[in-house]
Design a protein around this motif. Sequence first.
Motif, PDB file in Angstrom:
ATOM      1  N   PHE A   7       0.808  -1.219   0.000  1.00  8.01           N
ATOM      2  CA  PHE A   7       0.000   0.000   0.000  1.00  8.01           C
ATOM      3  C   PHE A   7       0.842   1.271   0.000  1.00  8.01           C
ATOM      4  O   PHE A   7       0.313   2.365  -0.115  1.00  8.01           O
ATOM      5  CB  PHE A   7      -0.999  -0.005   1.157  1.00  8.01           C
ATOM      6  CG  PHE A   7      -2.203  -0.840   0.817  1.00  8.01           C
ATOM      7  CD1 PHE A   7      -3.298  -0.263   0.197  1.00  8.01           C
ATOM      8  CD2 PHE A   7      -2.214  -2.194   1.069  1.00  8.01           C
ATOM      9  CE1 PHE A   7      -4.389  -1.029  -0.161  1.00  8.01           C
ATOM     10  CE2 PHE A   7      -3.304  -2.968   0.720  1.00  8.01           C
ATOM     11  CZ  PHE A   7      -4.394  -2.382   0.104  1.00  8.01           C
ATOM     12  N   PRO A  13      -2.752   0.271  -4.133  1.00  3.80           N
ATOM     13  CA  PRO A  13      -3.983   0.888  -3.617  1.00  3.80           C
ATOM     14  C   PRO A  13      -5.054   1.055  -4.699  1.00  3.80           C
ATOM     15  O   PRO A  13      -6.232   0.810  -4.448  1.00  3.80           O
ATOM     16  CB  PRO A  13      -3.521   2.240  -3.090  1.00  3.80           C
ATOM     17  CG  PRO A  13      -2.071   2.058  -2.790  1.00  3.80           C
ATOM     18  CD  PRO A  13      -1.577   1.089  -3.835  1.00  3.80           C
ATOM     19  N   VAL A  16      -6.427  -2.566  -5.562  1.00  2.00           N
ATOM     20  CA  VAL A  16      -7.305  -3.098  -4.518  1.00  2.00           C
ATOM     21  C   VAL A  16      -8.634  -2.345  -4.487  1.00  2.00           C
ATOM     22  O   VAL A  16      -9.689  -2.939  -4.272  1.00  2.00           O
ATOM     23  CB  VAL A  16      -6.597  -3.085  -3.140  1.00  2.00           C
ATOM     24  CG1 VAL A  16      -7.563  -3.411  -2.019  1.00  2.00           C
ATOM     25  CG2 VAL A  16      -5.436  -4.071  -3.149  1.00  2.00           C
ATOM     26  N   LYS A  17      -8.592  -1.063  -4.736  1.00  2.00           N
ATOM     27  CA  LYS A  17      -9.824  -0.267  -4.780  1.00  2.00           C
ATOM     28  C   LYS A  17     -10.803  -0.846  -5.811  1.00  2.00           C
ATOM     29  O   LYS A  17     -11.989  -1.006  -5.538  1.00  2.00           O
ATOM     30  CB  LYS A  17      -9.487   1.188  -5.108  1.00  2.00           C
ATOM     31  CG  LYS A  17     -10.675   2.104  -5.182  1.00  2.00           C
ATOM     32  CD  LYS A  17     -10.229   3.529  -5.471  1.00  2.00           C
ATOM     33  CE  LYS A  17     -11.413   4.460  -5.591  1.00  2.00           C
ATOM     34  NZ  LYS A  17     -10.991   5.845  -5.832  1.00  2.00           N
ATOM     35  N   VAL A  20     -12.045  -4.401  -4.712  1.00  2.00           N
ATOM     36  CA  VAL A  20     -13.078  -4.278  -3.675  1.00  2.00           C
ATOM     37  C   VAL A  20     -14.397  -3.816  -4.294  1.00  2.00           C
ATOM     38  O   VAL A  20     -15.474  -4.272  -3.902  1.00  2.00           O
ATOM     39  CB  VAL A  20     -12.607  -3.346  -2.530  1.00  2.00           C
ATOM     40  CG1 VAL A  20     -13.746  -3.014  -1.587  1.00  2.00           C
ATOM     41  CG2 VAL A  20     -11.464  -4.010  -1.766  1.00  2.00           C
ATOM     42  N   ALA A 161      -9.876  -0.076   2.077  1.00  2.00           N
ATOM     43  CA  ALA A 161      -9.437  -0.649   0.801  1.00  2.00           C
ATOM     44  C   ALA A 161     -10.149   0.026  -0.366  1.00  2.00           C
ATOM     45  O   ALA A 161      -9.529   0.317  -1.393  1.00  2.00           O
ATOM     46  CB  ALA A 161      -9.690  -2.147   0.790  1.00  2.00           C
ATOM     47  N   ASP A 166      -4.320   1.646   3.103  1.00  2.00           N
ATOM     48  CA  ASP A 166      -3.913   0.365   3.666  1.00  2.00           C
ATOM     49  C   ASP A 166      -4.964  -0.167   4.634  1.00  2.00           C
ATOM     50  O   ASP A 166      -5.202   0.430   5.686  1.00  2.00           O
ATOM     51  CB  ASP A 166      -2.565   0.525   4.376  1.00  2.00           C
ATOM     52  CG  ASP A 166      -1.947  -0.803   4.772  1.00  2.00           C
ATOM     53  OD1 ASP A 166      -2.649  -1.840   4.749  1.00  2.00           O
ATOM     54  OD2 ASP A 166      -0.752  -0.797   5.100  1.00  2.00           O
ATOM     55  N   PRO A 167      -5.610  -1.300   4.324  1.00  2.00           N
ATOM     56  CA  PRO A 167      -6.620  -1.845   5.226  1.00  2.00           C
ATOM     57  C   PRO A 167      -6.048  -2.306   6.564  1.00  2.00           C
ATOM     58  O   PRO A 167      -6.759  -2.371   7.555  1.00  2.00           O
ATOM     59  CB  PRO A 167      -7.223  -3.006   4.448  1.00  2.00           C
ATOM     60  CG  PRO A 167      -6.321  -3.270   3.319  1.00  2.00           C
ATOM     61  CD  PRO A 167      -5.485  -2.055   3.101  1.00  2.00           C
TER      62      PRO A 167
END
Length: 177
Positions: A7, A13, A16-17, A20, A161, A166-167
């Motif tokens: 991340f 990032p 992952v965005k 998700v 996310a 960063d989750p």
Amino acid sequence: MARFNAFATTVMPKFVKYVVSANRVIEESALPASLDELINVRSSQINGCGACLDMHVKDALAAGETPLRLSLVAAWRETTVFTDAERAVLALTEQATRLADSGGIDDAVWDAAAAHFDEEQLAAIVARISLINAFNRMNVILQEKGGSYDPARRAAVVSAAAAGTDPKVAAAEPVAV
């Protein structure tokens, strides 16, 4: 410990965005949540993804799945606790997760799933199998470990996310009471 802080990069990032976001589409579909989690658990078992297994076993339990059924997912063929529809999806999940081993999806496996689900549900099943395999591969490559996932923090982690942050930071923050 993960290989590196993915991340802190510009790519992860953003990636992952979008992943998700794709997950939200499946969660809003006609696919029952219990079946969704069985797919997630079986694929994660096959791929050896401890981080995803940790998350999806705990989410399934929180959603009312029984410990017995979850403990038998890996041996579903030798049990009596899964419905014919669940068995059809577990067989499809296995073949789709092991594409290199199976040479594709057998018509009989597809037909068994199609006998239990309409096209909207089949689309969600295919999307779920594809997406959980992507999550599994990302976590295994990065060496994300299982064991620390907290279902009570899920909303904060998913929100982070989705925002491209960063989750793990969100997961470490105290839960508001």
